[in-house]
Design a protein around this motif. Sequence first.
Motif, PDB file in Angstrom:
ATOM      1  N   THR A  75       0.831  -1.204   0.000  1.00 43.68           N
ATOM      2  CA  THR A  75       0.000   0.000   0.000  1.00 43.68           C
ATOM      3  C   THR A  75       0.869   1.259   0.000  1.00 43.68           C
ATOM      4  OG1 THR A  75      -1.663  -1.234   1.212  1.00 43.68           O
ATOM      5  CG2 THR A  75      -1.876   1.161   1.231  1.00 43.68           C
ATOM      6  N   HIS A  76       1.958   1.204   0.748  1.00 47.83           N
ATOM      7  CA  HIS A  76       2.892   2.324   0.835  1.00 47.83           C
ATOM      8  C   HIS A  76       3.550   2.590  -0.535  1.00 47.83           C
ATOM      9  CE1 HIS A  76       5.488   5.204   2.583  1.00 47.83           C
ATOM     10  NE2 HIS A  76       6.577   4.453   2.628  1.00 47.83           N
ATOM     11  N   ILE A  77       3.927   1.520  -1.225  1.00 45.10           N
ATOM     12  CA  ILE A  77       4.537   1.645  -2.564  1.00 45.10           C
ATOM     13  C   ILE A  77       3.569   2.363  -3.511  1.00 45.10           C
ATOM     14  CG2 ILE A  77       5.223   0.340  -4.640  1.00 45.10           C
ATOM     15  CD1 ILE A  77       6.473  -1.750  -2.779  1.00 45.10           C
ATOM     16  N   ARG A  78       2.323   1.952  -3.482  1.00 48.04           N
ATOM     17  CA  ARG A  78       1.321   2.574  -4.364  1.00 48.04           C
ATOM     18  C   ARG A  78       1.184   4.067  -4.081  1.00 48.04           C
ATOM     19  NH1 ARG A  78      -4.120   1.377  -4.860  1.00 48.04           N
ATOM     20  NH2 ARG A  78      -3.946   1.521  -7.116  1.00 48.04           N
ATOM     21  N   ALA A  79       1.090   4.387  -2.799  1.00 47.22           N
ATOM     22  CA  ALA A  79       0.885   5.788  -2.424  1.00 47.22           C
ATOM     23  C   ALA A  79       2.101   6.638  -2.814  1.00 47.22           C
ATOM     24  CB  ALA A  79       0.622   5.879  -0.926  1.00 47.22           C
ATOM     25  N   THR A  80       3.307   6.084  -2.612  1.00 52.52           N
ATOM     26  CA  THR A  80       4.522   6.841  -2.926  1.00 52.52           C
ATOM     27  C   THR A  80       4.611   7.140  -4.421  1.00 52.52           C
ATOM     28  OG1 THR A  80       5.618   5.693  -1.112  1.00 52.52           O
ATOM     29  CG2 THR A  80       7.037   6.879  -2.661  1.00 52.52           C
ATOM     30  N   LEU A  81       4.301   6.154  -5.243  1.00 50.25           N
ATOM     31  CA  LEU A  81       4.376   6.370  -6.692  1.00 50.25           C
ATOM     32  C   LEU A  81       3.318   7.355  -7.170  1.00 50.25           C
ATOM     33  CD1 LEU A  81       5.341   2.878  -7.978  1.00 50.25           C
ATOM     34  CD2 LEU A  81       6.480   5.020  -8.555  1.00 50.25           C
ATOM     35  N   ALA A  82       2.147   7.270  -6.575  1.00 54.65           N
ATOM     36  CA  ALA A  82       1.088   8.190  -6.967  1.00 54.65           C
ATOM     37  C   ALA A  82       1.511   9.619  -6.647  1.00 54.65           C
ATOM     38  CB  ALA A  82      -0.199   7.839  -6.229  1.00 54.65           C
ATOM     39  N   ARG A  83       2.186   9.811  -5.513  1.00 52.50           N
ATOM     40  CA  ARG A  83       2.576  11.151  -5.094  1.00 52.50           C
ATOM     41  C   ARG A  83       3.800  11.655  -5.854  1.00 52.50           C
ATOM     42  NH1 ARG A  83       3.480  10.025  -0.047  1.00 52.50           N
ATOM     43  NH2 ARG A  83       5.720  10.032  -0.335  1.00 52.50           N
ATOM     44  N   SER A  84       4.851  10.803  -5.972  1.00 52.67           N
ATOM     45  CA  SER A  84       6.113  11.325  -6.504  1.00 52.67           C
ATOM     46  C   SER A  84       6.227  11.246  -8.024  1.00 52.67           C
ATOM     47  CB  SER A  84       7.298  10.619  -5.845  1.00 52.67           C
ATOM     48  OG  SER A  84       7.255   9.250  -6.136  1.00 52.67           O
ATOM     49  N   VAL A  85       5.545  10.300  -8.661  1.00 56.78           N
ATOM     50  CA  VAL A  85       5.607  10.239 -10.124  1.00 56.78           C
ATOM     51  C   VAL A  85       4.243  10.522 -10.751  1.00 56.78           C
ATOM     52  CG1 VAL A  85       6.388   8.876 -12.113  1.00 56.78           C
ATOM     53  CG2 VAL A  85       7.430   8.482  -9.888  1.00 56.78           C
ATOM     54  N   GLY A  86       3.194  10.157 -10.043  1.00 57.59           N
ATOM     55  CA  GLY A  86       1.856  10.463 -10.541  1.00 57.59           C
ATOM     56  C   GLY A  86       1.216   9.360 -11.354  1.00 57.59           C
ATOM     57  N   VAL A  87       1.734   8.125 -11.234  1.00 56.81           N
ATOM     58  CA  VAL A  87       1.128   7.022 -11.991  1.00 56.81           C
ATOM     59  C   VAL A  87       0.563   5.955 -11.050  1.00 56.81           C
ATOM     60  CG1 VAL A  87       2.540   7.334 -14.058  1.00 56.81           C
ATOM     61  CG2 VAL A  87       3.375   5.861 -12.223  1.00 56.81           C
ATOM     62  N   PRO A  88      -0.538   5.294 -11.458  1.00 56.09           N
ATOM     63  CA  PRO A  88      -1.130   4.234 -10.644  1.00 56.09           C
ATOM     64  C   PRO A  88      -0.464   2.883 -10.907  1.00 56.09           C
ATOM     65  CG  PRO A  88      -2.514   4.653 -12.552  1.00 56.09           C
ATOM     66  CD  PRO A  88      -1.329   5.568 -12.677  1.00 56.09           C
ATOM     67  N   VAL A  89      -0.239   2.089  -9.857  1.00 58.17           N
ATOM     68  CA  VAL A  89       0.364   0.763 -10.038  1.00 58.17           C
ATOM     69  C   VAL A  89      -0.449  -0.308  -9.327  1.00 58.17           C
ATOM     70  CG1 VAL A  89       2.708   1.684 -10.183  1.00 58.17           C
ATOM     71  CG2 VAL A  89       1.840   0.934  -7.972  1.00 58.17           C
ATOM     72  N   CYS A  90      -0.199  -1.574  -9.710  1.00 60.65           N
ATOM     73  CA  CYS A  90      -0.716  -2.717  -8.967  1.00 60.65           C
ATOM     74  C   CYS A  90       0.461  -3.511  -8.424  1.00 60.65           C
ATOM     75  CB  CYS A  90      -1.565  -3.612  -9.859  1.00 60.65           C
ATOM     76  SG  CYS A  90      -3.215  -2.948 -10.146  1.00 60.65           S
ATOM     77  N   VAL A  91       0.251  -4.136  -7.257  1.00 63.11           N
ATOM     78  CA  VAL A  91       1.317  -4.885  -6.602  1.00 63.11           C
ATOM     79  C   VAL A  91       0.840  -6.306  -6.318  1.00 63.11           C
ATOM     80  CG1 VAL A  91       2.885  -4.950  -4.626  1.00 63.11           C
ATOM     81  CG2 VAL A  91       2.025  -2.744  -5.443  1.00 63.11           C
ATOM     82  N   GLY A  92       1.634  -7.297  -6.746  1.00 64.07           N
ATOM     83  CA  GLY A  92       1.351  -8.688  -6.406  1.00 64.07           C
ATOM     84  C   GLY A  92       2.520  -9.230  -5.604  1.00 64.07           C
TER      85      GLY A  92
END
Length: 433
Positions: free
Chosen positions: A131-148
């Motif tokens: 969840t932290h990885i998703r939030a960091t990328l959304a904030r610092s790069v601005g793209v949405p990701v999925c994590v498995g």
Amino acid sequence: MSETRNARMSLERIALIDVNNFYVSCERVFDPSLKDRPVVVLSNNDGCVVARSQEAKDLGITTGAPFFQVKQFMRSHGMEVRSSNYELYGDMSARVMEVLGRFGTWQEVYSIDESFLGVQGNMNDLGELATHIRATLARSVGVPVCVGIAPTKTLAKFANHVAKRNTHLNGVCSLDSMDPEIIDSIQARVPVTDLWGVGSKTGSKLAGLGITSIADLKRADITEIRKKFSVVLQRTVLELNETPCIAQAEERADKQQIMYSRSFSSPVTTLESMLEVMSVYSQRGAARLMSDGLWATLLSVTAGTSRFATGDSSFPSVTIKLPRPTQDPILLSRLATEAMREIMSPGLSYVRGGVILSGLQPDPGQEAFGIFEEENCQKHVGNVLGAVKAKFGDKAIGLGSGGFAIEPTWSMKREYSSPKFTTDWSELPVVRA
DNA sequence: TCTGGGGTCCTAGGACCC
DNA sequence: TCTGGGGTCCTAGGACCC
């Protein structure tokens, strides 16, 4: 392993993170008007669809759809179109990968928009990390990701697949926190061809044996699979059963070849034009050799007529051994044009051409340097060309027919391109405050 | 009129050698 | 007439991936 034990134990796991609809997401970062709208990104020459936003997927646009066939439909549904802007995507990819790298004990960049990451922690830690990885990328790069997250690469890919298709999971799926029975029931429903490493050929052969779901393959006999298929599929079965056996890329071989191949915006029919193509493409290849610090020992040139045309077809190709390991654009350009001259059939309509450099090695050895001063000078020509291009732009200088003041007719078509927002000073976005 | 590009890995088969 | 067996190296082609 019981859930209660997993909850407390520190686990070594593999995470697979990828950016949702990567090219579309990059375009959206710089053009917020594209948000929540159907958007597609096209391949080189605006040939076919290579990326779609969720909204475009919902309207039934498929990957690989020829643009000319869906153009009308897209227009009538108010869809947005972009030509591919690889400078932008490459730059955005580097930013994403740098951020991801901060979260792993090791990192393997798997493709322009995907990375494997070594992660550790107990069951809850892993979920929070994702969840932290998703939030960091959304904030610092601005793209949405999925994590498995899972014990093996194949299962991490599967978990990512689950995260992507079940919106209630909020883009995160860690197999350790899931009820094993639920995992089984999902695997029984997902077709085996959705699995990483199982394509359509293998899929239909498996179907003949009654193996159609991931659950079926997981239960298959591994010696039987090895006999009827290959070690590749055998590894997939082992990985489904939590035995890691696909090594990290850094333990595997170095880059094997550099390919520069493009389809033309209008067909090439004359020897003269085709030799221009070979000259330009081999110079591009030489530039890549230099930036990767590699020397080539083999050179292949290829060309091809359209696979969809009804007239005469021709797919000439030839490989020649280079006289010495080289990255010299003069030598490569000369040999590529000479080789093509021998194999093409002038008069036919060629729609693509390519130059492949292989037999790559990092150290040229003594033989790469000629005994004559003149040859030593040639070695520097590539560096000079590169420096001039870096300073004055790509079209500022080139060898022979590679130095074009005017675009040749076969060069790439990009009618819907967005600016090079992050890689060209003259195209930086303007901010008004 | 118009159908992407750039890779990886594995296998089979031939050439060659002892 | 009969004509081993095992190894290595290389290449072409298949399958797959994003």
